[in-house]
Scaffold this motif. Structure first.
Motif, mmCIF file in Angstrom:
data_model
loop_
_atom_site.group_PDB
_atom_site.id
_atom_site.type_symbol
_atom_site.label_atom_id
_atom_site.label_comp_id
_atom_site.label_asym_id
_atom_site.label_seq_id
_atom_site.Cartn_x
_atom_site.Cartn_y
_atom_site.Cartn_z
ATOM 1 N N UNK A 376 6.785 2.188 6.297
ATOM 2 C CA UNK A 376 6.902 3.636 6.488
ATOM 3 C C UNK A 376 8.359 4.089 6.373
ATOM 4 N N UNK A 377 9.267 3.380 7.004
ATOM 5 C CA UNK A 377 10.673 3.796 6.947
ATOM 6 C C UNK A 377 11.274 3.535 5.573
ATOM 7 N N UNK A 378 10.846 2.475 4.907
ATOM 8 C CA UNK A 378 11.225 2.216 3.518
ATOM 9 C C UNK A 378 10.815 3.407 2.652
ATOM 10 N N UNK A 379 9.588 3.885 2.847
ATOM 11 C CA UNK A 379 9.115 5.049 2.097
ATOM 12 C C UNK A 379 9.925 6.293 2.432
ATOM 13 N N UNK A 396 -6.376 1.825 10.490
ATOM 14 C CA UNK A 396 -6.178 1.071 11.728
ATOM 15 C C UNK A 396 -4.817 0.380 11.774
ATOM 16 N N UNK A 397 -4.250 0.025 10.612
ATOM 17 C CA UNK A 397 -2.953 -0.640 10.573
ATOM 18 C C UNK A 397 -1.796 0.356 10.630
ATOM 19 N N UNK A 402 3.343 4.072 14.209
ATOM 20 C CA UNK A 402 3.290 5.489 14.588
ATOM 21 C C UNK A 402 4.667 6.058 14.906
ATOM 22 N N UNK A 403 5.511 5.290 15.560
ATOM 23 C CA UNK A 403 6.850 5.813 15.870
ATOM 24 C C UNK A 403 7.612 6.125 14.592
ATOM 25 N N UNK A 404 7.464 5.276 13.586
ATOM 26 C CA UNK A 404 8.157 5.535 12.323
ATOM 27 C C UNK A 404 7.591 6.776 11.634
ATOM 28 N N UNK A 405 6.274 6.969 11.743
ATOM 29 C CA UNK A 405 5.658 8.175 11.175
ATOM 30 C C UNK A 405 6.249 9.422 11.832
ATOM 31 N N UNK A 441 -4.039 11.301 15.762
ATOM 32 C CA UNK A 441 -2.606 11.002 15.883
ATOM 33 C C UNK A 441 -1.747 11.629 14.792
ATOM 34 N N UNK A 442 -2.352 12.156 13.726
ATOM 35 C CA UNK A 442 -1.553 12.827 12.699
ATOM 36 C C UNK A 442 -1.619 14.348 12.792
ATOM 37 N N UNK A 443 -2.781 14.876 13.160
ATOM 38 C CA UNK A 443 -2.921 16.343 13.169
ATOM 39 C C UNK A 443 -2.110 17.012 14.270
#
Length: 641
Positions: A376-379, A396-397, A402-405, A441-443
Motif C-alpha cells: 500500500x505505501x509502495x503504491x 481479507x488481506x 489498514x493503517x497504511x490505507x 472500514x473504507x466507507x
C-alpha cells in the motif's frame, strides 16, 4: 473404502503419543503412508495440497521429538497442517476438510488441543509462539513453543518484528523455517545434514557456550571482537548471520525429507540451552506426488482430483469468466495505451488476475511478497510521483494494511486504486478469508470512492473508472467466482462518480442493491410483482459517495426501501440510514430495512448454504418486504390487533 491407500503403520497412530512408541527406523515408512493418506483425502475434498506434502517428514519429526500438546506446535498460515491433523486424532474426519460441518482447512483452537493457535493469514506464528514461550517462562510452566513458518511467510515484516523481540524467551522458543520457495542459504547436498547435526550437537554447543563466557569476561573491545569473529565464522558456513543478528542461534540447512536427520537435529535443538533457535529446513512443495512436484503453483490449492492422473475436476468449463480475470485482462488492455498504469500484488498474482497483466506488461507488475503494508505505501509513493498504481489484494488481506490505507493514502488524498478481490463470502475457505468488512472500514474514510459491480461488465467499466480517477483514492470490491455471463464491453467506459442506476421501475417497494446481490434482488422483485407489490430495483454501484438524488427520490416515492449487500454491518445500509436520518426522510412513515451479512463469523460451507444462512437471497428479501408491510405470503395485509 477400497480406494484408500494401504497404511498399516499409520493405522497404529492416532495421536502423537502413539507415534513416540515407534522406532526411528519406522519413521520413513510412516511418513510415506501419511503422505499417501493426505493425497487420498484431498483428492476427495479439495483444498491445499502442495504445502502439506512438503512438510510430511517435518510433521512426523516434530511430533516425535516434542511433547505435544504440552509443547505448543504452531503452524504458520495453517494450510500446511493437513498431515498434522491426521496425526492428532482427526484422521477419521480428514475427508470432511472444508466441508460444511467438517474440519477447517486451517488450524483452529476450537478443533483440537493440538491446535494451540488458529491461523489462516500468514506470518503470525513466531509472534504467537513467543507469547506462549514467555507465558510459560513467567508462569514457571514447562513447555516449549515451536513455530513452523514458511511458504513465503518470511517475506512479511511481522516475522522479523517477532524475531527481533524474541531473546527473552530463551530456549523455550524454537522457529522452524520451512524453506520450500527460496533459498536463504544454498543447499549443499549431504553436507548440509552433517553440518546441521554438528552445529546443533552438544559437542559444538558446549565449547561455544564456554567461548561466550570467556568473551564476556574480557574487556569490552575484546569481548565484542571475539563475539563477532565466532558469529561471522559460523555464518560463512551456515548462512545464519541474519538470524544471529536477530538473536537466534541458526541451525541448518537440513534436508526436510530426511526424517531421521530431522529427528536428530530437533532432538539436539530441544536439549540445547543456548537461547532462541532457528532450524532451517529445506523442503520441496508437493513432495512425493509427481503432478504437484512438477506444478507447485497449480497444486497449491486444488479442487477434487484423480489421484492416478492428477487431473483436477474443474467442471465442464466454458462458463462466464472469473471476476479476477476480468479485472486483470481489462487492466492489461488499458495499460496498452496508458504507460502510467502499474499493478501490485502481495504474493497472489494468479489469485488476483495480476498474472494476466504481468504477461503483457512484465516491467509494470510487482509482486511484493506477503507484505500488504509495504504494497500500500509502495503504491502511495508511485501515486505521489504521478503513476497510476492498482493494488490488487484480497479484501481479507487488505485488513492487514489498514493503517497504511488511512495514513499513507487517505490523509494524503493520493490516487491509489484498490482492487479488492474475494469480497463477501468465500465458501470453503471460511471466516478467515471472507471479505466481510471492507465497506465498513473504507466507507468511513474521507476522500475515498468505493464501488461494487453487479456483474463482470460493470467491473470492466469500474476498472476504467479507476484509471481516470486522479483526484483521490478509489476502490472496487468484487466476489470470488464467475460472473453472470453478460457480454463484456469492447471499450469500457468510465462511470460518473457517485451515480447509481435504475434496473427496473415500480411504485410500492424499492430494493437498493450493491454488488452482485443484484441478481437476487431482481428475482425478489419478480416474486413481489407477482403478489401485486410493484417493485423498483436500483443498482447503487457506489457505496461512497452515495447517489443522494436517486436514494432521495426512491425514499419519497415508495412505501418500503430495502438495502441489500454482501458485507458486514456498517456498510452501505448504514450509510443509507444515516442519509435518511439526516434529511428526515423517514419522518413520513417510510419503512427502511437493511439486509447484510450477520454479526457472526460464518463457518466454511458451500456458497449457496452460506447465503441462505446469511439470509440475503431472494426469498429472504421477499420475506423482509412482507414483514415491513405487514402482509402475508400471498400479499394480503394482515389484520392488526
Amino acid at each position: 473404502m477400497s480406494d484408500r491407500p494401504h497404511t498399516p503403520l499409520l493405522d497404529t497412530v492416532q495421536y502423537p503419543a502413539d507415534l513416540r512408541k515407534l522406532s526411528k527406523d519406522q519413521l520413513p515408512q510412516l511418513a510415506d503412508e501419511l503422505r499417501q493418506e493426505m493425497i487420498s483425502a484431498v483428492s476427495v475434498t479439495g483444498g491445499h495440497l502442495g504445502a502439506g506434502l512438503g512438510v510430511v517428514e517435518l510433521t512426523v519429526a516434530a511430533h516425535y521429538v516434542f511433547d505435544t500438546p504440552n509443547d505448543k506446535l504452531i503452524w504458520d498460515v495453517g494450510h500446511q497442517a493437513y498431515p498434522h491433523k491426521i496425526m492428532t486424532g482427526r484422521r477419521d474426519r480428514i475427508r470432511t476438510l472444508r466441508q460444511g460441518g467438517g474440519l477447517s482447512g486451517f488450524t483452529r483452537r476450537s478443533e483440537s488441543e493440538y491446535d494451540p493457535f488458529g491461523a489462516a493469514h500468514s506470518s503470525t506464528s513466531i509472534s504467537a509462539a513467543l507469547g506462549f514461550a514467555i507465558a510459560n517462562k513467567l508462569g514457571e510452566t514447562p513447555g516449549r513453543a515451536i513455530a513452523v513458518i514458511g511458504d513465503g511467510a518470511l517475506s512479511a515484516g511481522m516475522a522479523y518484528e517477532a524475531m527481533n523481540n524474541a531473546a527473552a524467551a530463551g530456549n523455550r522458543l524454537i522457529v522452524i523455517l520451512n524453506d520450500n520457495d527460496m533459498s536463504i542459504a544454498p543447499p549443499v547436498g549431504s553436507l548440509r545434514n552433517s553440518l546441521a547435526r554438528l552445529v546443533s550437537s552438544g559437542k559444538y554447543l558446549a565449547p561455544r557456550k564456554l567461548a561466550q563466557k570467556l568473551a564476556r569476561a574480557m574487556p569490552e573491545p575484546l569481548h565484542v571482537a571475539a563475539r563477532k569473529m565466532e558469529e561471522y565464522a559460523r555464518g560463512m558456513f551456515t548462512g545464519g548471520t541474519l538470524f544471529d543478528e536477530l538473536g537466534f542461534y541458526y541451525v541448518g540447512p537440513v534436508d526436510g525429507h530426511d526424517v531421521r536427520a530431522l529427528v536428530e537435529v530437533l532432538e539436539n535443538v530441544r536439549d540445547a540451552d543456548i537461547g532462541p533457535m532457528l532450524v532451517h529446513v529445506v523442503t520441496q512443495k508437493g513432495k512425493g506426488y509427481a503432478p504437484a512436484e512438477n506444478s507447485a503453483d497449480k497444486y497449491h490449492g486444488v479442487v477434487k482430483f484423480d489421484v492416478v492422473s492428477g487431473k483436477q475436476d474443474k467442471g465442464p468449463g466454458g462458463g462466464p469468466p472469473a471476476y479476477q480475470n476480468v479485472f486483470g485482462e481489462t487492466l492489461a488492455k488499458l495499460a496498452d495505451t496508458d504507460p502510467k498504469i502499474v499493478a501490485i500484488t502481495a504474493a497472489m498474482p494468479s489469485g488476483t488476475g495480476v498474472d494476466k497483466f504481468a504477461a503483457k506488461h512484465p516491467h509494470r507488475a510487482f509482486d511484493v511478497g506477503i507484505a500488504e503494508q509495504h504494497a500500500v505505501t509502495f503504491a502511495a509513493g508511485l501515486a505521489a510521483q504521478g503513476m497510476r498504481p492498482f493494488v490488487a489484494i484480497y479484501s481479507t488481506f487488505l485488513q492487514r494494511a489498514y493503517d497504511q490505507v488511512v495514513h499513507d493514502v487517505a490523509i494524503q488524498n493520493l490516487p491509489v486504486r484498490f482492487a479488492m478481490d474475494r469480497a463477501g463470502l468465500v465458501g470453503a475457505d471460511g471466516a478467515t478469508h471472507a471479505g466481510s468488512f471492507d465497506l465498513a472500514y473504507l466507507c468511513t474514510l474521507p476522500n475515498f470512492v468505493v464501488m461494487a459491480p453487479s456483474d463482470e461488465a460493470e467491473l470492466a467499466h469500474m476498472v476504467k473508472t479507476m484509471e481516470v480517477h486522479d483526484s483521490g483514492p478509489i476502490a472496487v470490491r468484487y466476489p470470488r467466482g464467475e460472473g453472470r455471463g453478460v457480454p463484456l464491453p469492447d471499450q469500457p467506459q468510465a462511470l460518473e462518480i457517485g451515480k447509481g442506476r435504475i434496473v427496473r421501475e415500480g411504485k410500492k417497494v424499492a430494493i437498493l442493491s450493491l454488488g452482485t446481490r443484484l441478481a437476487e434482488a431482481e428475482k425478489a422483485a419478480d416474486q413481489l410483482d407477482a403478489k401485486g407489490l410493484s417493485t423498483t430495483v436500483a443498482d447503487l454501484r457506489f457505496a461512497k459517495p452515495l447517489d443522494h438524488e436517486l436514494i432521495r427520490k426512491l425514499m419519497t416515492t415508495h412505501e418500503v426501501v430495502v438495502t441489500v449487500e454482501e458485507a458486514a454491518v456498517g456498510g452501505v445500509g448504514a450509510h443509507v440510514l444515516t442519509l435518511a436520518s439526516d434529511e428526515g426522510l423517514t419522518d413520513a412513515g417510510l419503512k427502511v430495512r437493511t439486509m447484510r451479512l450477520p454479526d457472526t463469523f460464518q463457518e466454511h460451507d458451500k456458497p449457496e448454504k452460506q447465503y441462505d444462512e446469511a439470509r440475503i437471497n431472494a426469498p429472504h428479501i421477499v420475506e423482509t418486504v412482507l414483514k415491513a408491510l405487514r402482509v402475508n405470503s400471498a400479499g394480503v395485509e394482515e389484520v392488526r390487533a
